[in-house]
Write an enzyme that holds these catalytic residues in place. Structure first.
Site, PDB file in Angstrom:
ATOM      1  N   GLU A 132       0.858  -1.180   0.000  1.00  0.00           N
ATOM      2  CA  GLU A 132       0.000   0.000   0.000  1.00  0.00           C
ATOM      3  C   GLU A 132       0.903   1.241   0.000  1.00  0.00           C
ATOM      4  OE1 GLU A 132      -2.733   0.420   3.278  1.00  0.00           O
ATOM      5  OE2 GLU A 132      -3.706   2.142   2.331  1.00  0.00           O
ATOM      6  N   GLY A 273       3.167   2.689  10.550  1.00  0.00           N
ATOM      7  CA  GLY A 273       2.971   2.015  11.823  1.00  0.00           C
ATOM      8  C   GLY A 273       2.814   0.524  11.630  1.00  0.00           C
ATOM      9  N   ALA A 274       1.897   0.149  10.753  1.00  0.00           N
ATOM     10  CA  ALA A 274       1.634  -1.262  10.515  1.00  0.00           C
ATOM     11  C   ALA A 274       0.774  -1.378   9.266  1.00  0.00           C
ATOM     12  CB  ALA A 274       0.906  -1.878  11.706  1.00  0.00           C
ATOM     13  N   GLU A 310      -5.286  -2.747  12.993  1.00  0.00           N
ATOM     14  CA  GLU A 310      -4.970  -3.575  11.816  1.00  0.00           C
ATOM     15  C   GLU A 310      -5.893  -4.795  11.765  1.00  0.00           C
ATOM     16  OE1 GLU A 310      -3.159  -2.064   9.759  1.00  0.00           O
ATOM     17  OE2 GLU A 310      -2.354  -0.585  11.171  1.00  0.00           O
ATOM     18  N   GLU A 332      -9.776   3.997   6.413  1.00  0.00           N
ATOM     19  CA  GLU A 332      -8.955   4.482   7.529  1.00  0.00           C
ATOM     20  C   GLU A 332      -9.778   5.222   8.586  1.00  0.00           C
ATOM     21  OE1 GLU A 332      -6.336   3.254   8.185  1.00  0.00           O
ATOM     22  OE2 GLU A 332      -5.644   2.473   6.256  1.00  0.00           O
TER      23      GLU A 332
END
Ligand SMILES: [Zn+2]
Length: 890
Positions: A132, A273-274, A310, A332
């Site tokens: 992504e 972040g993840a 996540e 998001e």
């Protein structure tokens, strides 16, 4: 590096893909510098697309070694023979078959040379991917867009010793040794169609912890977390958080996990972040690893929140994905909203809300007020990587929170269910999402949707009047929103205003409709006023005494409230408001006003003066504390950035710093006894626990230490040194080090050295050590930072480390980044230019620290602009950096 193509992408140009890819078979032979990727892609023309359109696959720095179209090998040296092109950035077939066809593409890539950390790369000894937004095109040619959903089967092969662990999305269907070699393989199949940005693979030699989770319908899911060898015990809390998140999503949203396994891999080199890749989340190790000795309570809370975030994407993002990148907030904003609600359930809800709003104001309000302001759903972008912003994430979450307030909990849940039913397995838009709630609630949400399409923070102005004779209380509301780039005029927003009327000694009074103002008793007694026009008047009747309005309870809308509450009224709210958030807010408002006055005094050459009433109010909060976590928030003053934002123009960061320090010193002196007694009373008892109540006690104790040290340096150094030496947890140790770091002298340098010596093997702790030094608000800090860049533990290529040092200096050291000789700006501009060829995404993030430059006083403003112009004018810039530089400049 992709340099700027100068080509903006517009939402209005969206077109469905002309071709679809039903099945993707990947065969990846991992090798340090020459990984071979064979992709077999099953294409078919999209019945909704254009007939006979050329097929254009995206690439980024690719070299194809072989391409086979329906069994026929294409001569790549002679593209005329097959009517197409293959360049590093695209593969084109001008006249592809107008029936299903297969394309096999072989590429060779060099993971070790990939410093952008997009596509397939090496982090330490781990092969991993980040696709992504547009990283998959660095692995193979593809229709790299989120509305092309395919079923993936992935075969991975690697040296058994180098990468004993081979993971990809979905479930493992086969694995084994390859006879006669030292290599082995694994085959993974993901039955759920997904866009390529959710593809992931990992090849590594890591330590693992395993557990399992039985879903509500009785399916057993194997859970694995994979971390650097020796760090396995530090993954236990992440595993616990994962299981709690899985149970929460079943309970609150009725959503079960859908594969047989769920894997999390922690890597140390990660831009974000993840990442929520289907069934295989890849994490920055910062959000997985936690132990009492190495992680603070805040780190624990972050691990819990990011693990949940996540995981929640499995439904909001993966099962239902975005049609195009303009819809990024669809996954998001919604998922941040879900993780906020999860954290509020796991911890104290008002304390979480305060923390979330602090973060929203610090990041998003600042973004909205500057040149980088953009819609929650943008209409155009030049580089999508620059839109992973707090506007998309945090403001996107606030919009959903407002939606829930407006339509009620029950309709909200039903709307979510409808959304899951209707769009499962599809790529959706904001309109699709909103339509589900409009249908369930039978409301027209057209005006509400403006929150997605208009940038800027609305200003909600309120005036109040009490009629002693008629016993009525009237509130007049008006709203406005300043122009933002390319949006001069705004239509009124739908603003839900949660409110109450507080009478001293009585508390909240019942709300009764009374005026000819169109407000029904139902609306009034719900405690939420819906404000949809530019002006509205609400009159409450049967109000026996003048009440104090408690406005925007729980921060019911992401707006700036402009209400001139009297100081005595604020004081009453600090003590008596039934809404915890607004009690905190009243204290912040009071402090901000005093600080704004002091800044003006300091700039006029006078000494600031502070208010004894406020000190008394703080004292009573400390003395009557029932929730230490809340009290810790209440006695923490607004940050320097908060004050700057309130001042809004002609900002002098030095004056703000002096004013805030003077107030801290004043408090520290005036309420010393209460602080000392809280500090002693809250000393650690019993073994460490990361739970919210224990964390709250530590938070208050450390907030008290911080103020004590501000009031009395000598005593502060003494207490902090003792705490630093005795502390058994990172929370207490680091809090003591933070206090010592503010006070120049040998104690500070001794503590910093000893901290480094004790933790040099713990990368995440050393990041804290770098970050803390970068934020010391003194003249010498820039030289300290420059020296630290030569430290043996510093690395340009590790994003966490670079963010810790340069990122913290730029984002969290307002006086030194904004030094009045421009040295801070020049330093950061230089790093941006150095970093850009290696990691443009990270360079662009760093440059966005300039986002508030236009509100500075003239001298600094000119210096910041010149640094930005220097960056913008440099030679071959990446699309990422060029985009931020140009948008930041007038
Ligand atoms: Zn996310």
């Amino acid at each position: 590096m992709r340099t700027d193509t100068g080509k903006p992408v517009h939402l209005k140009d969206y077109r469905v893909p002309d071709y679809l890819i039903g099945k993707v078979d990947l065969d990846v032979k991992l090798h340090l510098s020459a990984t071979r990727v064979q992709a077999r892609l099953a294409f078919r023309p999209n019945p909704n697309g254009r007939r006979n359109a050329p097929l254009v696959l995206d690439g980024d720095g690719l070299t194809a070694t072989k391409i086979v179209l329906d069994g026929e090998v294409l001569d790549l040296q002679n593209s005329a023979s097959w009517n197409g092109f293959a360049t590093s950035d695209a593969f084109t077939l001008n006249a592809p078959p107008q029936r299903p066809f297969d394309l096999e593409i072989e590429t060779e890539i060099d993971p070790s040379a990939n410093t952008q950390l997009m596509g397939l790369y090496r982090s330490g000894s781990v092969y991993c991917t980040q696709c992504e937004a547009e990283g998959f095109r660095r692995i193979t040619y593809f229709l790299d867009r989120p509305d092309v959903l395919s079923v993936y089967t992935v075969r991975l092969e690697a040296e058994s010793s180098e990468a004993p662990l081979l993971l990809s999305n979905g479930n493992k269907v086969a694995s084994g040794k390859i006879d006669g070699t030292s290599r082995h393989f694994a085959i993974w199949h993901d039955p759920y169609p997904k866009p390529c940005y959710l593809f992931a693979l990992v090849g590594s030699n890591l330590g693992s912890i395993f557990s399992d989770f039985t879903t509500r319908s009785g399916r057993k899911v194997l859970l694995g977390i994979h971390v650097e060898h020796g760090k396995e015990p530090q993954a236990a809390y992440a595993m616990d958080a994962l299981k709690r998140a899985m149970a929460w999503d079943e309970r609150v949203y009725g959503r079960e996990y859908d594969l047989d396994v769920f894997n999390i891999v922690a890597v140390s080199d990660f831009n974000m972040g993840a990442m929520e890749n289907k069934g295989l989340n890849i994490f920055n190790d910062k959000y997985v690893l936690a132990s009492p000795e190495t992680a603070t309570d805040t780190d624990y809370a972050h691990v819990e929140a990011v693990i949940a975030h996540e995981y929640f994407h499995n439904w909001t993002g993966n099962r239902i994905t975005c049609r195009d990148w303009f819809q990024l907030c669809l996954k998001e904003g919604l998922t941040v909203f879900r993780d906020h609600a999860f954290s509020a359930d796991m911890r104290s809800a008002p304390v979480r809300r305060i923390a979330d709003v602090r973060a929203l104001r610090a990041q998003q309000f600042a973004e909205d007020a500057g040149p980088l302001a953009h819609n929650v759903r943008p209409e155009t972008y030049r580089e999508i990587n620059n839109f992973y912003t707090s506007t998309i994430y945090e403001k996107g979450a606030e919009i959903i929170r407002m939606l829930k307030v407006l339509i009620g909990d029950d309709s909200f849940r039903k709307g979510m269910d409808l959304y899951f039913d209707r769009y499962d397995g599809k790529a959706a838009t904001i309109e699709d999402f909103i339509s589900c709630f409009a249908e369930i609630s039978r409301r027209d949400l057209t005006q509400f949707s403006l929150w997605y399409n208009q940038a800027g923070t609305p200003i909600l102005k309120v005036t109040a009047s009490y009629d002693e004779v008629a016993k009525t209380f009237t509130l007049d509301f008006s709203q406005s929103c300043k122009p933002t780039p390319n949006q001069e005029k705004k239509e009124p927003f739908v603003i839900p205003i949660a409110l109450g009327l507080v009478v001293p000694g009585v508390g909240d009074i019942a709300l009764r409709a009374g005026g000819n103002d169109g407000a029904s008793q139902a609306e009034i007694s719900s405690g939420v006023i819906e404000f949809t026009s530019t002006q509205r008047r609400i009159t409450f009747c049967d109000v026996a005494r003048r009440p104090i309005p408690s406005l925007l309870r729980g921060f019911s809308a992401p707006v700036r409230l402009d209400y001139a509450a009297g100081e005595a009224d604020l004081m009453t709210l600090i003590k008596h408001d039934s809404d915890g958030f607004n009690r905190w807010q009243a204290a912040q408002t009071y402090a901000t006003r005093m600080l704004q006055r002091s800044v003006a005094c300091i700039r006029a050459g006078d000494l600031p003066r502070y208010d004894a009433d406020f000190t008394a109010a703080l004292l009573s909060i400390i003395e009557q504390t029932t929730d230490p976590a809340f009290t810790a928030q209440a006695i923490t003053l607004p940050s320097e950035a908060d004050i700057a934002r309130e001042i809004g123009e002609d900002v002098d960061p030095d004056a703000i710093h002096l004013a805030r320090e003077a107030l801290r010193q004043d408090f520290g002196r005036e309420i010393k006894e209460a602080l000392l007694s809280a500090y002693t009373r809250l000393s650690e008892i019993g073994p460490y626990s990361p739970d919210a109540v224990s964390a709250g006690r530590r938070a208050l104790r450390n907030a008290a230490l911080d103020l004590l040290a501000a009031g009395d340096r000598l005593e502060g150094v003494c207490l902090a040194t003792r705490q630093f030496e005795d502390a058994e947890t990172m929370t207490d140790k680091f809090a003591a080090l933070c206090v010592l770091a503010q006070i120049p002298g040998t104690e500070r340098e001794k503590a910093l050295d000893s901290f480094y010596g004790a933790y040099q093997g713990e990368a995440l702790v050393i990041d804290k050590w770098f970050a803390l030094q970068a934020t010391i608000p003194e003249r010498g800090t820039l030289n300290r930072v420059k020296a630290l860049m030569k430290h043996k533990a510093f690395s340009y290529s590790n994003p966490n480390r670079l963010r810790a040092l340069a990122g913290s200096f730029a984002a969290a050291n307002p006086t030194q980044f904004n030094a009045d000789d421009g040295s801070g700006y020049d330093f950061i501009a230089g790093i941006v230019l150095d970093l850009d060829p290696k990691n443009p995404q990270l360079a662009a993030r760093l440059l966005s620290a300039f986002k508030s430059w236009r509100m500075l006083e003239p001298r600094r403003k000119a210096l910041a602009e010149s640094a930005l112009r220097h960056v913008a004018g440099a030679g071959a810039l990446s699309a990422d950096v060029k985009d931020i530089a140009e948008r930041s400049l007038p």
